[in-house]
Design a protein around this motif. Sequence first.
Motif, short mmCIF file in Angstrom:
data_model
loop_
_atom_site.label_atom_id
_atom_site.label_comp_id
_atom_site.label_asym_id
_atom_site.label_seq_id
_atom_site.Cartn_x
_atom_site.Cartn_y
_atom_site.Cartn_z
N LEU A 20 6.57 8.04 -3.84
CA LEU A 20 6.39 6.99 -4.84
C LEU A 20 5.83 7.56 -6.14
N GLU A 21 4.91 8.49 -6.03
CA GLU A 21 4.33 9.13 -7.20
C GLU A 21 5.40 9.89 -7.99
N ILE A 22 6.24 10.63 -7.28
CA ILE A 22 7.32 11.39 -7.94
C ILE A 22 8.29 10.44 -8.63
N PHE A 23 8.63 9.34 -7.94
CA PHE A 23 9.53 8.34 -8.53
C PHE A 23 8.94 7.75 -9.81
N LEU A 24 7.67 7.40 -9.78
CA LEU A 24 7.02 6.81 -10.95
C LEU A 24 6.98 7.79 -12.12
N LEU A 25 6.72 9.05 -11.81
CA LEU A 25 6.67 10.06 -12.87
C LEU A 25 8.05 10.27 -13.50
N LEU A 26 9.07 10.35 -12.66
CA LEU A 26 10.43 10.55 -13.18
C LEU A 26 10.91 9.32 -13.95
N ALA A 27 10.63 8.14 -13.38
CA ALA A 27 11.04 6.91 -14.06
C ALA A 27 10.29 6.74 -15.37
N GLY A 28 9.01 7.07 -15.35
CA GLY A 28 8.24 6.96 -16.59
C GLY A 28 8.72 7.89 -17.67
N ALA A 29 9.05 9.13 -17.24
CA ALA A 29 9.55 10.10 -18.22
C ALA A 29 10.90 9.66 -18.78
N GLY A 30 11.77 9.06 -17.92
CA GLY A 30 13.10 8.65 -18.39
C GLY A 30 13.07 7.41 -19.23
N LEU A 31 12.10 6.53 -18.99
CA LEU A 31 12.05 5.25 -19.71
C LEU A 31 10.97 5.20 -20.78
N VAL A 32 10.37 6.35 -21.09
CA VAL A 32 9.28 6.34 -22.06
C VAL A 32 9.74 5.89 -23.44
N LEU A 41 4.02 5.59 -16.01
CA LEU A 41 3.17 6.77 -16.07
C LEU A 41 1.70 6.42 -15.82
N VAL A 42 1.28 5.30 -16.37
CA VAL A 42 -0.12 4.87 -16.16
C VAL A 42 -0.37 4.57 -14.68
N VAL A 43 0.60 3.87 -14.05
CA VAL A 43 0.46 3.58 -12.62
C VAL A 43 0.41 4.87 -11.80
N ALA A 44 1.26 5.83 -12.16
CA ALA A 44 1.28 7.11 -11.44
C ALA A 44 -0.06 7.83 -11.55
N VAL A 45 -0.64 7.78 -12.74
CA VAL A 45 -1.94 8.43 -12.95
C VAL A 45 -3.03 7.72 -12.15
N LEU A 46 -2.96 6.39 -12.09
CA LEU A 46 -3.97 5.64 -11.33
C LEU A 46 -3.86 5.88 -9.82
N LEU A 47 -2.66 6.12 -9.34
CA LEU A 47 -2.47 6.34 -7.91
C LEU A 47 -2.87 7.76 -7.48
N LEU A 48 -2.89 8.69 -8.40
CA LEU A 48 -3.10 10.09 -8.07
C LEU A 48 -4.40 10.38 -7.33
N PRO A 49 -5.56 9.79 -7.70
CA PRO A 49 -6.81 10.10 -6.99
C PRO A 49 -6.85 9.61 -5.54
N GLY A 50 -5.86 8.82 -5.13
CA GLY A 50 -5.88 8.29 -3.78
C GLY A 50 -5.45 9.29 -2.72
N PHE A 51 -4.88 10.41 -3.12
CA PHE A 51 -4.41 11.38 -2.14
C PHE A 51 -5.60 12.16 -1.56
N VAL A 52 -5.56 12.35 -0.24
CA VAL A 52 -6.63 13.07 0.42
C VAL A 52 -6.05 13.85 1.61
N MET A 53 -6.45 15.10 1.73
CA MET A 53 -6.02 15.93 2.86
C MET A 53 -7.25 16.25 3.71
N ILE A 54 -7.15 15.99 5.00
CA ILE A 54 -8.29 16.15 5.91
C ILE A 54 -7.96 17.20 6.95
N GLN A 55 -8.84 18.18 7.08
CA GLN A 55 -8.69 19.25 8.06
C GLN A 55 -9.21 18.78 9.44
N PRO A 56 -8.81 19.47 10.52
CA PRO A 56 -9.35 19.12 11.85
C PRO A 56 -10.88 19.21 11.87
#
Length: 281
Positions: A20-32, A41-56
Amino acid sequence: MTRTEERVAWKANGFLFLLLEIFLLLAGAGLVIYGIGIIFLVVAVLLLPGFVMIQPNEARVLTFFGKYAGTIAEDGFFWANPFASKKKISLRVRNFHSDKLKVNDADGNPILIGAVIVWKVIDSAKALFDVEDFNVFVAIQSETAIRSLASRYPYDRHDQSLPSLMGAPEEVAENLCTELQERLKIAGVEILEARISHLAYAPEIAQAMLRRQQAQAVIAARQKIVEGAIGMVEMALDHIEKKGVVELDEERKAAMVNNLMVALVSEGETTPVINTGTLFT
Protein backbone atom coordinates in the motif's frame (compact mmCIF):
# COMPACT_ATOMS: atom_id res chain seq x y z
CA MET A 1 -0.53 2.11 42.93
CA THR A 2 -2.25 1.05 39.70
CA ARG A 3 -0.84 -2.19 38.32
CA THR A 4 -0.38 -2.43 34.55
CA GLU A 5 -1.33 -5.70 32.88
CA GLU A 6 0.18 -6.69 29.56
CA ARG A 7 -2.21 -6.99 26.62
CA VAL A 8 -1.81 -7.63 22.92
CA ALA A 9 -1.66 -4.54 20.71
CA TRP A 10 -3.50 -4.32 17.41
CA LYS A 11 -1.25 -4.97 14.43
CA ALA A 12 -1.49 -5.82 10.73
CA ASN A 13 0.63 -7.64 8.19
CA GLY A 14 3.55 -5.37 7.39
CA PHE A 15 3.98 -6.62 3.82
CA LEU A 16 0.42 -5.68 2.87
CA PHE A 17 0.94 -2.17 4.16
CA LEU A 18 4.30 -2.06 2.41
CA LEU A 19 2.52 -2.70 -0.91
CA LEU A 20 0.00 0.00 0.00
CA GLU A 21 2.87 2.37 0.80
CA ILE A 22 4.51 1.70 -2.58
CA PHE A 23 1.18 2.24 -4.35
CA LEU A 24 0.60 5.55 -2.57
CA LEU A 25 4.09 6.77 -3.39
CA LEU A 26 3.79 5.85 -7.07
CA ALA A 27 0.29 7.25 -7.35
CA GLY A 28 1.31 10.42 -5.58
CA ALA A 29 4.30 10.91 -7.84
CA GLY A 30 2.15 10.32 -10.97
CA LEU A 31 -0.70 12.56 -9.89
CA VAL A 32 1.29 15.34 -8.25
CA ILE A 33 0.69 17.61 -11.23
CA TYR A 34 -3.05 17.30 -10.63
CA GLY A 35 -2.85 18.28 -7.01
CA ILE A 36 -4.45 15.07 -5.67
CA GLY A 37 -1.04 13.44 -5.73
CA ILE A 38 -0.02 15.58 -2.76
CA ILE A 39 -2.71 13.88 -0.70
CA PHE A 40 -1.38 10.43 -1.62
CA LEU A 41 2.15 11.47 -0.66
CA VAL A 42 1.03 12.92 2.67
CA VAL A 43 -0.86 9.71 3.51
CA ALA A 44 2.20 7.64 2.57
CA VAL A 45 4.39 9.71 4.86
CA LEU A 46 1.89 9.39 7.73
CA LEU A 47 1.75 5.60 7.35
CA LEU A 48 5.53 5.16 7.28
CA PRO A 49 6.17 5.24 11.09
CA GLY A 50 3.76 2.35 11.57
CA PHE A 51 6.17 -0.26 10.25
CA VAL A 52 7.91 -2.34 12.89
CA MET A 53 10.18 -5.39 12.67
CA ILE A 54 10.42 -7.61 15.75
CA GLN A 55 13.19 -10.15 16.35
CA PRO A 56 12.65 -13.46 18.23
CA ASN A 57 12.41 -13.02 22.03
CA GLU A 58 11.83 -9.31 21.61
CA ALA A 59 8.76 -7.12 22.06
CA ARG A 60 7.52 -3.61 21.30
CA VAL A 61 5.49 -1.77 23.89
CA LEU A 62 3.11 0.79 22.35
CA THR A 63 2.01 3.98 24.06
CA PHE A 64 -0.46 6.36 22.43
CA PHE A 65 -0.59 9.90 23.81
CA GLY A 66 0.64 8.76 27.22
CA LYS A 67 -1.59 5.68 27.48
CA TYR A 68 -0.49 2.08 27.22
CA ALA A 69 -1.83 0.70 23.91
CA GLY A 70 -0.57 -2.88 24.13
CA THR A 71 2.43 -5.05 23.36
CA ILE A 72 3.55 -6.82 20.21
CA ALA A 73 5.55 -9.86 21.31
CA GLU A 74 5.28 -11.90 18.11
CA ASP A 75 8.35 -11.87 15.89
CA GLY A 76 7.91 -10.73 12.30
CA PHE A 77 7.19 -7.66 10.17
CA PHE A 78 4.07 -5.70 11.16
CA TRP A 79 2.29 -2.42 10.82
CA ALA A 80 0.75 -0.80 13.89
CA ASN A 81 -0.58 2.58 14.94
CA PRO A 82 1.85 5.06 13.29
CA PHE A 83 1.19 7.69 15.96
CA ALA A 84 2.08 5.40 18.86
CA SER A 85 5.60 5.24 20.28
CA LYS A 86 7.10 1.77 20.11
CA LYS A 87 9.63 0.98 22.83
CA LYS A 88 11.76 -2.13 22.37
CA ILE A 89 12.22 -4.53 25.27
CA SER A 90 14.15 -7.81 25.33
CA LEU A 91 12.46 -11.01 26.50
CA ARG A 92 15.69 -13.01 26.42
CA VAL A 93 17.08 -14.87 29.43
CA ARG A 94 19.59 -12.78 31.40
CA ASN A 95 22.14 -13.37 34.14
CA PHE A 96 22.76 -11.19 37.16
CA HIS A 97 25.99 -11.94 39.02
CA SER A 98 26.01 -10.17 42.36
CA ASP A 99 29.08 -8.71 44.01
CA LYS A 100 30.62 -10.49 46.99
CA LEU A 101 28.45 -9.15 49.80
CA LYS A 102 29.63 -9.01 53.41
CA VAL A 103 26.84 -10.26 55.66
CA ASN A 104 26.47 -11.69 59.17
CA ASP A 105 25.10 -15.24 59.14
CA ALA A 106 22.60 -16.65 61.63
CA ASP A 107 25.40 -17.17 64.18
CA GLY A 108 26.62 -13.58 63.81
CA ASN A 109 29.77 -14.52 61.88
CA PRO A 110 30.76 -12.17 59.05
CA ILE A 111 30.79 -13.99 55.72
CA LEU A 112 31.25 -13.13 52.05
CA ILE A 113 28.44 -14.36 49.81
CA GLY A 114 27.56 -13.94 46.14
CA ALA A 115 24.93 -15.43 43.85
CA VAL A 116 24.02 -15.87 40.20
CA ILE A 117 20.42 -15.06 39.27
CA VAL A 118 18.94 -16.24 35.95
CA TRP A 119 15.85 -14.22 34.96
CA LYS A 120 13.76 -12.89 32.13
CA VAL A 121 10.93 -10.42 31.52
CA ILE A 122 7.54 -12.09 31.11
CA ASP A 123 5.30 -8.99 31.41
CA SER A 124 6.65 -6.06 29.39
CA ALA A 125 4.02 -3.63 30.66
CA LYS A 126 4.93 -4.20 34.33
CA ALA A 127 8.65 -4.01 33.53
CA LEU A 128 8.36 -0.62 31.82
CA PHE A 129 5.54 1.10 33.69
CA ASP A 130 5.43 -0.29 37.26
CA VAL A 131 9.10 0.26 38.17
CA GLU A 132 11.53 3.04 37.31
CA ASP A 133 14.25 0.85 35.76
CA PHE A 134 13.64 -2.89 35.85
CA ASN A 135 17.34 -3.76 35.39
CA VAL A 136 18.34 -1.69 38.43
CA PHE A 137 15.32 -3.00 40.31
CA VAL A 138 16.40 -6.61 39.70
CA ALA A 139 19.95 -5.88 40.85
CA ILE A 140 18.94 -4.12 44.09
CA GLN A 141 16.22 -6.61 45.04
CA SER A 142 18.52 -9.55 44.30
CA GLU A 143 21.22 -8.24 46.64
CA THR A 144 18.59 -7.54 49.31
CA ALA A 145 17.25 -11.10 49.03
CA ILE A 146 20.77 -12.56 49.25
CA ARG A 147 21.48 -10.59 52.43
CA SER A 148 18.16 -11.65 53.93
CA LEU A 149 18.77 -15.31 53.12
CA ALA A 150 22.34 -15.32 54.48
CA SER A 151 21.18 -13.89 57.81
CA ARG A 152 18.74 -16.79 58.30
CA TYR A 153 21.29 -19.62 57.92
CA PRO A 154 24.59 -20.33 59.65
CA TYR A 155 27.64 -20.74 57.44
CA ASP A 156 28.07 -24.37 58.50
CA ARG A 157 26.92 -26.83 61.17
CA HIS A 158 28.65 -29.78 62.77
CA ASP A 159 25.30 -31.59 62.71
CA GLN A 160 24.74 -32.18 58.99
CA SER A 161 21.06 -32.92 59.56
CA LEU A 162 20.44 -29.21 60.22
CA PRO A 163 20.41 -26.82 57.22
CA SER A 164 23.26 -24.39 56.60
CA LEU A 165 24.59 -22.33 53.72
CA MET A 166 27.40 -24.81 53.17
CA GLY A 167 25.55 -28.02 53.97
CA ALA A 168 22.20 -27.51 52.22
CA PRO A 169 22.87 -25.76 48.89
CA GLU A 170 19.69 -27.08 47.23
CA GLU A 171 17.42 -25.84 50.02
CA VAL A 172 19.21 -22.49 50.12
CA ALA A 173 18.89 -22.08 46.34
CA GLU A 174 15.19 -22.96 46.42
CA ASN A 175 14.46 -20.47 49.20
CA LEU A 176 16.47 -17.76 47.43
CA CYS A 177 14.55 -18.37 44.20
CA THR A 178 11.20 -18.20 46.03
CA GLU A 179 12.07 -14.98 47.84
CA LEU A 180 13.36 -13.35 44.65
CA GLN A 181 10.22 -14.28 42.73
CA GLU A 182 8.08 -12.71 45.42
CA ARG A 183 10.13 -9.51 45.35
CA LEU A 184 10.34 -9.21 41.55
CA LYS A 185 6.85 -10.16 40.43
CA ILE A 186 5.88 -6.47 40.59
CA ALA A 187 8.37 -5.84 37.76
CA GLY A 188 7.00 -8.58 35.50
CA VAL A 189 10.14 -10.69 35.98
CA GLU A 190 10.38 -14.48 36.24
CA ILE A 191 13.25 -16.08 38.16
CA LEU A 192 14.48 -19.20 36.36
CA GLU A 193 17.33 -20.11 38.71
CA ALA A 194 19.18 -18.67 41.69
CA ARG A 195 22.33 -20.22 43.16
CA ILE A 196 25.09 -19.26 45.56
CA SER A 197 28.25 -18.66 43.50
CA HIS A 198 30.63 -17.59 46.29
CA LEU A 199 30.67 -18.44 49.99
CA ALA A 200 33.51 -17.83 52.43
CA TYR A 201 34.20 -16.45 55.88
CA ALA A 202 35.26 -12.81 55.98
CA PRO A 203 39.08 -12.42 56.01
CA GLU A 204 39.21 -11.15 59.60
CA ILE A 205 37.81 -14.42 61.02
CA ALA A 206 38.78 -16.89 58.29
CA GLN A 207 41.81 -18.33 60.15
CA ALA A 208 39.97 -18.62 63.46
CA MET A 209 37.01 -20.33 61.83
CA LEU A 210 39.34 -22.70 59.98
CA ARG A 211 40.90 -23.75 63.29
CA ARG A 212 37.44 -24.25 64.76
CA GLN A 213 36.40 -26.42 61.84
CA GLN A 214 39.57 -28.46 62.21
CA ALA A 215 38.92 -28.90 65.93
CA GLN A 216 35.34 -29.98 65.25
CA ALA A 217 36.57 -32.47 62.67
CA VAL A 218 39.09 -33.92 65.15
CA ILE A 219 36.41 -34.23 67.83
CA ALA A 220 34.04 -35.94 65.41
CA ALA A 221 36.78 -38.34 64.30
CA ARG A 222 37.71 -39.12 67.91
CA GLN A 223 34.09 -39.81 68.71
CA LYS A 224 33.86 -42.31 65.86
CA ILE A 225 37.11 -43.98 66.93
CA VAL A 226 35.94 -44.33 70.53
CA GLU A 227 32.57 -45.71 69.46
CA GLY A 228 34.31 -48.23 67.21
CA ALA A 229 36.81 -49.20 69.91
CA ILE A 230 34.06 -49.82 72.47
CA GLY A 231 32.28 -52.06 70.00
CA MET A 232 35.47 -54.02 69.33
CA VAL A 233 36.16 -54.43 73.06
CA GLU A 234 32.61 -55.66 73.70
CA MET A 235 32.94 -58.11 70.81
CA ALA A 236 36.32 -59.39 72.11
CA LEU A 237 35.07 -59.94 75.65
CA ASP A 238 31.90 -61.61 74.41
CA HIS A 239 33.91 -63.89 72.10
CA ILE A 240 36.33 -64.89 74.89
CA GLU A 241 33.47 -65.74 77.24
CA LYS A 242 31.57 -67.75 74.62
CA LYS A 243 34.65 -69.76 73.58
CA GLY A 244 35.68 -70.36 77.19
CA VAL A 245 39.27 -69.39 76.46
CA VAL A 246 39.76 -68.01 79.94
CA GLU A 247 37.58 -67.04 82.85
CA LEU A 248 37.85 -63.35 83.61
CA ASP A 249 36.78 -61.78 86.84
CA GLU A 250 35.69 -58.15 86.94
CA GLU A 251 39.22 -56.88 87.69
CA ARG A 252 40.74 -58.77 84.77
CA LYS A 253 37.94 -57.56 82.48
CA ALA A 254 38.70 -53.99 83.54
CA ALA A 255 42.40 -54.50 82.84
CA MET A 256 41.68 -55.97 79.42
CA VAL A 257 39.28 -53.18 78.55
CA ASN A 258 41.91 -50.63 79.59
CA ASN A 259 44.63 -52.27 77.48
CA LEU A 260 42.41 -52.70 74.43
CA MET A 261 41.13 -49.12 74.59
CA VAL A 262 44.67 -47.77 74.85
CA ALA A 263 45.77 -49.89 71.87
CA LEU A 264 42.77 -48.97 69.72
CA VAL A 265 42.37 -45.28 70.56
CA SER A 266 45.98 -44.20 70.86
CA GLU A 267 47.27 -42.15 67.93
CA GLY A 268 50.82 -43.47 68.27
CA GLU A 269 52.06 -47.03 68.19
CA THR A 270 51.56 -48.87 71.47
CA THR A 271 54.42 -50.83 73.08
CA PRO A 272 53.31 -54.21 74.41
CA VAL A 273 54.34 -55.20 77.96
CA ILE A 274 54.57 -58.91 78.65
CA ASN A 275 53.31 -59.82 82.09
CA THR A 276 54.80 -63.14 83.26
CA GLY A 277 53.26 -63.03 86.66
CA THR A 278 49.70 -62.24 87.71
CA LEU A 279 47.65 -59.09 87.68
CA PHE A 280 48.43 -58.64 91.39
CA THR A 281 52.26 -58.65 91.11
